[in-house]
Design an enzyme around this catalytic site. Structure first.
Site, PDB file in Angstrom:
ATOM      1  N   LYS A  52       0.365  12.259  45.612  1.00 10.21           N
ATOM      2  CA  LYS A  52      -0.603  13.035  44.825  1.00 10.21           C
ATOM      3  C   LYS A  52      -1.516  13.829  45.766  1.00 10.21           C
ATOM      4  CE  LYS A  52      -0.240   9.768  41.052  1.00 10.21           C
ATOM      5  NZ  LYS A  52      -0.744   8.552  40.393  1.00 10.21           N
ATOM      6  N   GLN A  96      -5.600   4.372  40.271  1.00  6.95           N
ATOM      7  CA  GLN A  96      -4.176   4.044  40.405  1.00  6.95           C
ATOM      8  C   GLN A  96      -3.902   2.642  39.856  1.00  6.95           C
ATOM      9  OE1 GLN A  96      -1.684   6.194  41.585  1.00  6.95           O
ATOM     10  NE2 GLN A  96      -0.323   4.588  40.847  1.00  6.95           N
ATOM     11  N   ASP A 119      -5.456  11.495  33.806  1.00  6.75           N
ATOM     12  CA  ASP A 119      -4.248  10.698  33.540  1.00  6.75           C
ATOM     13  C   ASP A 119      -3.943  10.667  32.043  1.00  6.75           C
ATOM     14  OD1 ASP A 119      -2.806   9.746  35.693  1.00  6.75           O
ATOM     15  OD2 ASP A 119      -4.106   8.003  36.033  1.00  6.75           O
TER      16      ASP A 119
END
Ligand code: NDP
Length: 292
Positions: A52, A96, A119
């Site tokens: 990322k 994460q 997200d």
């Protein structure tokens, strides 16, 4: 049979995003800023965050990774999230997953300001998505939709079987494909589904997102079906330098000859997930910077 090239589609979309960032910067605006919080030292999570970060650099975003120790308490993490929610220099952030066991993932997801939830996991974004309202779509399902669109794969009136019902992949995927515009007739399978091979064999489109390497075999696939393999499992390998290799949820060698389109692992859905995260971050930045 067409092998869907997620790497190539992602590269093209990366260029488009980089162009938008360059345009913002040329207007004197700051580039979008994505923050990733990584708790602990899980190997796969470190790799994903690394990818990322690299993609942020490629499209011209500012990227910050907050690496927190495994012992970080839930309260400490929630404090960090509150600070990021309030920081006008941060457009979007992700935590994460998975988190260490002592931290509630749900509490963490719900602590993120939905406007910065790139997200797309916050219940506000999920609710808006289900209602067909503008929202940040979860990156993996959104990436899959981009692939279907790019390859001109017909979905209207098709039967689609999604294997897996997680909040981040299976459920949003099934919901999105059933919405107007995609118009699939969707069935969701999970670990309690009876006669799963038979259900899968009825599908025009199969989306495998269960995390069981090579679970979907050739005999489960209707000839000409479209097969999207979301699964990524690290298995030990003596042939690679890293000591592991990645396996999808589909037994590729058996399934590929039977289907019309298939995504490989790696190089299929994975690169698209990251690019969808970039898309969401760009959108968040444009909202924060231009207020639109
Ligand atoms: P979860 O573990 O959260 O969910 C797995 C789902 O699969 C559950 O709904 C479970 O059913 C179902 N399942 C598990 N075993 C079986 C089985 N034998 N038969 C039928 N259903 C089963 O996983 P995620 O959704 O987070 O991820 C799925 C896979 O996708 C993983 O390999 C993950 O690494 C990968 N992934 C890949 C991404 C990418 O970018 N390519 C992004 C995100 C995930 P039940 O609910 O009944 O337990």
């Amino acid at each position: 049979m067409v092998v869907i090239d997620g790497k190539q589609v992602a590269a093209q979309m990366r260029q488009e995003i980089a162009g938008e960032v360059a345009a913002m910067v040329s207007q004197g605006k700051r580039p979008p800023h994505l923050v990733a919080i990584l708790v602990g030292t899980d190997g796969a999570s470190q790799t994903y965050v690394g990818h990322k970060e690299k993609c942020c650099n490629e499209v011209g975003f500012r990227s910050t990774v907050l690496r927190l120790p495994e012992e970080t308490t839930e309260a400490q993490l929630l404090e960090r999230i509150a600070a990021l929610n309030a920081d006008t220099d941060v457009d979007g952030f992700i935590v994460q997953l998975p988190l260490p066991r002592h931290i509630s993932e749900q509490k963490v997801i719900e602590a993120i300001d939905p406007r910065k939830d790139v997200d797309g996991f916050h219940p506000v974004n999920t609710g808006r998505m289900i209602s067909g309202l503008p929202s940040y779509l979860p990156a993996t399902p959104d990436g899959i939709l981009s692939l279907l669109k790019y390859y001109g794969i017909e979905t209207a009136g098709k039967t689609c079987v999604v294997i897996g019902r997680s909040n981040i992949v299976g459920r949003p995927m099934a919901n999105l494909l059933s919405q107007k515009g995609w118009d699939c007739t969707v069935t969701i399978c999970h670990s309690r589904t009876a006669d799963l091979p038979q259900v899968v064999a009825s599908a025009d489109i199969v989306i495998a997102a269960l995390g069981q390497p090579e679970f979907v075999t050739g005999d489960m696939i209707k000839p000409g079906a479209v097969v999207i393999d979301v699964g990524i499992t690290r298995v030990p390998s003596t042939r690679t330098k890293s000591g592991y290799k990645l396996l999808g949820d589909v037994k590729y060698d058996e399934v590929a000859p039977k289907c019309s389109y298939i995504t490989p692992v790696p190089g299929g859905v994975g690169p698209m997930t990251i690019i969808s995260l970039m898309k969401n971050t760009l959108k968040a930045a444009q909202k924060q910077i231009y207020g639109n």
